[in-house]
Scaffold this motif. Sequence first.
Motif, PDB file in Angstrom:
ATOM      1  N   ASN A   1      -3.101   9.866  -9.403  1.00 20.05           N
ATOM      2  CA  ASN A   1      -3.476  11.262  -9.171  1.00 20.05           C
ATOM      3  C   ASN A   1      -3.499  12.016 -10.499  1.00 20.05           C
ATOM      4  O   ASN A   1      -2.951  11.564 -11.504  1.00 20.05           O
ATOM      5  CB  ASN A   1      -2.492  11.906  -8.197  1.00 20.05           C
ATOM      6  N   HIS A   2      -4.119  13.210 -10.464  1.00 18.28           N
ATOM      7  CA  HIS A   2      -4.215  13.996 -11.696  1.00 18.28           C
ATOM      8  C   HIS A   2      -2.966  14.837 -11.957  1.00 18.28           C
ATOM      9  O   HIS A   2      -2.798  15.362 -13.078  1.00 18.28           O
ATOM     10  CB  HIS A   2      -5.439  14.926 -11.631  1.00 18.28           C
ATOM     11  N   ALA A   3      -2.069  15.008 -10.942  1.00 18.94           N
ATOM     12  CA  ALA A   3      -0.870  15.833 -11.122  1.00 18.94           C
ATOM     13  C   ALA A   3       0.257  15.252 -10.274  1.00 18.94           C
ATOM     14  O   ALA A   3       0.049  14.846  -9.113  1.00 18.94           O
ATOM     15  CB  ALA A   3      -1.137  17.285 -10.742  1.00 18.94           C
ATOM     16  N   TYR A   4       1.476  15.223 -10.868  1.00 14.74           N
ATOM     17  CA  TYR A   4       2.659  14.712 -10.186  1.00 14.74           C
ATOM     18  C   TYR A   4       3.776  15.735 -10.314  1.00 14.74           C
ATOM     19  O   TYR A   4       3.855  16.489 -11.306  1.00 14.74           O
ATOM     20  CB  TYR A   4       3.116  13.385 -10.790  1.00 14.74           C
ATOM     21  N   LEU A   5       4.663  15.722  -9.308  1.00 16.26           N
ATOM     22  CA  LEU A   5       5.844  16.575  -9.321  1.00 16.26           C
ATOM     23  C   LEU A   5       7.061  15.689  -9.077  1.00 16.26           C
ATOM     24  O   LEU A   5       7.217  15.127  -7.989  1.00 16.26           O
ATOM     25  CB  LEU A   5       5.740  17.662  -8.242  1.00 16.26           C
ATOM     26  N   PHE A   6       7.921  15.561 -10.106  1.00 18.93           N
ATOM     27  CA  PHE A   6       9.162  14.789 -10.006  1.00 18.93           C
ATOM     28  C   PHE A   6      10.317  15.772  -9.861  1.00 18.93           C
ATOM     29  O   PHE A   6      10.514  16.634 -10.733  1.00 18.93           O
ATOM     30  CB  PHE A   6       9.381  13.922 -11.249  1.00 18.93           C
ATOM     31  N   SER A   7      11.047  15.649  -8.773  1.00 18.48           N
ATOM     32  CA  SER A   7      12.170  16.557  -8.529  1.00 18.48           C
ATOM     33  C   SER A   7      13.423  15.744  -8.226  1.00 18.48           C
ATOM     34  O   SER A   7      13.347  14.591  -7.784  1.00 18.48           O
ATOM     35  CB  SER A   7      11.870  17.500  -7.361  1.00 18.48           C
ATOM     36  N   GLY A   8      14.576  16.367  -8.429  1.00 13.19           N
ATOM     37  CA  GLY A   8      15.842  15.704  -8.135  1.00 13.19           C
ATOM     38  C   GLY A   8      16.962  16.252  -8.997  1.00 13.19           C
ATOM     39  O   GLY A   8      16.757  17.113  -9.863  1.00 13.19           O
ATOM     40  N   PRO A   9      18.196  15.779  -8.780  1.00 14.33           N
ATOM     41  CA  PRO A   9      19.349  16.247  -9.567  1.00 14.33           C
ATOM     42  C   PRO A   9      19.194  15.889 -11.038  1.00 14.33           C
ATOM     43  O   PRO A   9      18.358  15.068 -11.432  1.00 14.33           O
ATOM     44  CB  PRO A   9      20.545  15.520  -8.932  1.00 14.33           C
ATOM     45  N   ARG A  10      20.022  16.505 -11.848  1.00 18.37           N
ATOM     46  CA  ARG A  10      19.943  16.269 -13.293  1.00 18.37           C
ATOM     47  C   ARG A  10      20.404  14.846 -13.625  1.00 18.37           C
ATOM     48  O   ARG A  10      21.277  14.281 -12.970  1.00 18.37           O
ATOM     49  CB  ARG A  10      20.805  17.282 -14.053  1.00 18.37           C
ATOM     50  N   GLY A  11      19.784  14.302 -14.644  1.00 21.13           N
ATOM     51  CA  GLY A  11      20.203  13.014 -15.160  1.00 21.13           C
ATOM     52  C   GLY A  11      19.885  11.828 -14.288  1.00 21.13           C
ATOM     53  O   GLY A  11      20.515  10.782 -14.424  1.00 21.13           O
ATOM     54  N   CYS A  12      18.916  11.934 -13.387  1.00 20.42           N
ATOM     55  CA  CYS A  12      18.608  10.814 -12.488  1.00 20.42           C
ATOM     56  C   CYS A  12      17.307  10.109 -12.865  1.00 20.42           C
ATOM     57  O   CYS A  12      16.880   9.209 -12.154  1.00 20.42           O
ATOM     58  CB  CYS A  12      18.541  11.289 -11.043  1.00 20.42           C
ATOM     59  N   GLY A  13      16.629  10.507 -13.959  1.00 18.74           N
ATOM     60  CA  GLY A  13      15.489   9.751 -14.448  1.00 18.74           C
ATOM     61  C   GLY A  13      14.134  10.401 -14.281  1.00 18.74           C
ATOM     62  O   GLY A  13      13.113   9.692 -14.355  1.00 18.74           O
TER      63      GLY A  13
END
Length: 530
Positions: free
Chosen positions: A37-49
């Motif tokens: 895809n042309h755009a991604y959203l990575f979310s999650g707690p800090r320090g998880c990659g």
Amino acid sequence: MSTALYRRYRPDTFGDVIGQEHVTAPLMTALEKNRVNHAYLFSGPRGCGKTTSARILARCLNCEQGPTPVPCGTCPSCVDLANGGPGSLDVIEIDAASHGGVDDARDLRERATFAPTRDRYKIFIIDEAHMVTAAGFNALLKIVEEPPAHIKFIFATTEPEKVIGTIRSRTHHYPFRLVPPEALLAYLQVLCERESVAVAEGVLPLVIRAGGGSVRDTLSVLDQLIAGARDGNLDYETAIALLGYTHSTLLDEVTLSLHESDGAGLFGAIDRIIQTGLDPRRFVEDVLERFRDLIIAKAMPEGLEKILRGVPEDQLESLRLQAGLVGAGELSRWADVTNKALSEMTGATSPRLHLELLAARLMLPGSQNSDSAFAARLDRLERHAMTGGALPALDENDAASAGASMNATPNPGAARQGAAAVREALAAAKSRRDGAPEPAEAQGEPVAGEQAPQVQPNHAQPQPQAPEAPAQMQQPAQHAEPVQAQRTEQPQETPQPVPAEQETHPQQSAPSQPQPQPQPQPQPQPQPQP
């Protein structure tokens, strides 16, 4: 000057990322099928990659063999984007915490119109994307919705709900999670072997607990412990002192003191916590976790190592012994009371006062009128019946004080015998772990100069009988049973009242002789008046 562990061991491929298979596997499949895809959203707690995975994705997209799920690692793009590399002009990382305004969004939009310098795509990695203002997101909306063919966007954030919906709807959202302890434990063991550091048993679970599931935080804690280790040996005492956790020996003493209803031992442990400067709230957290471990050990004593991974075998055996002393209802009540006290200690001005009140509530199950308190009292009664013989009978006059009698510890001698055996087992396990000879008490031999303790039978001990008094000293007015017997044997006698001197000092009164019964005198009849 050495590089931090989390920077030195940052993954270069998706296969090296631990604990995020639910994200890495779909991304590798999309790269293999060339459906990126042309755009991604990575979310999650800090320090998880999140940021690390964004860099790996950019490396896979711009590899000469790509797009590929596994970068070659030899082409110029892979070398520049590798861990410790100089970086690429076609992969731009932007910190939205300081570049989240409208002007920054306009500048990004102008830079995106230019073609990539060398690689296949121009990739923008926007870290801390939730810090972008609403106006900045609106300025990016058009280019994110319909970007040029050579543009890719990767947003990384810890708060995806703050990213406006119009941006989220145009991205593929991948939520990252905290790394489970089992995968993190295996990863830390590998790193310690690479660093040539000998880590004592029980240290890595403390490091994982301090990291809270974040790989970066966990590696930072481990890096700090390794830096302070002497001769490449990281022992348990150093980790406990540095991380501020409560020593397992002190937690054992708290559990055994509660089992014995030993207020002096319990409050002495609290005083040691205060005198050493440890945080009372951290101590309560450690006590609550110990109660949780005991509940698990009570439920599944055989498979305890499957739940408490990384805990030394001697500590597991200690948990099994302690769980065998206390009932499930009493353990549940201890955990409930401690959890409530932990919530009340948030923002407290006097943590020691709350800690001592917690200790008092733990030792008094009858102070609360709840199901857990009732179950704890039942556990005590059952333990008394199993270890201390028959329960004492209650008279009708003592029925009102039955509730107060249930609060007392039934047969404290039997409870202390069980706790003493556990203490001896703990001392023997500690001696084996330290390599020192076992104490004489743990080996079953009496210490020199001391007499071996006599083992008392488990049945109820007979009560000493008072010496029988002479027949002439027994007063029928003092006991109902002798009165009944005397009435049966001598129905013609009438009981005489006891003098006041004999009631006040029965032991000083002389034996009374039987008194003759006075004969009734005839009453004179009134004479009729003439």
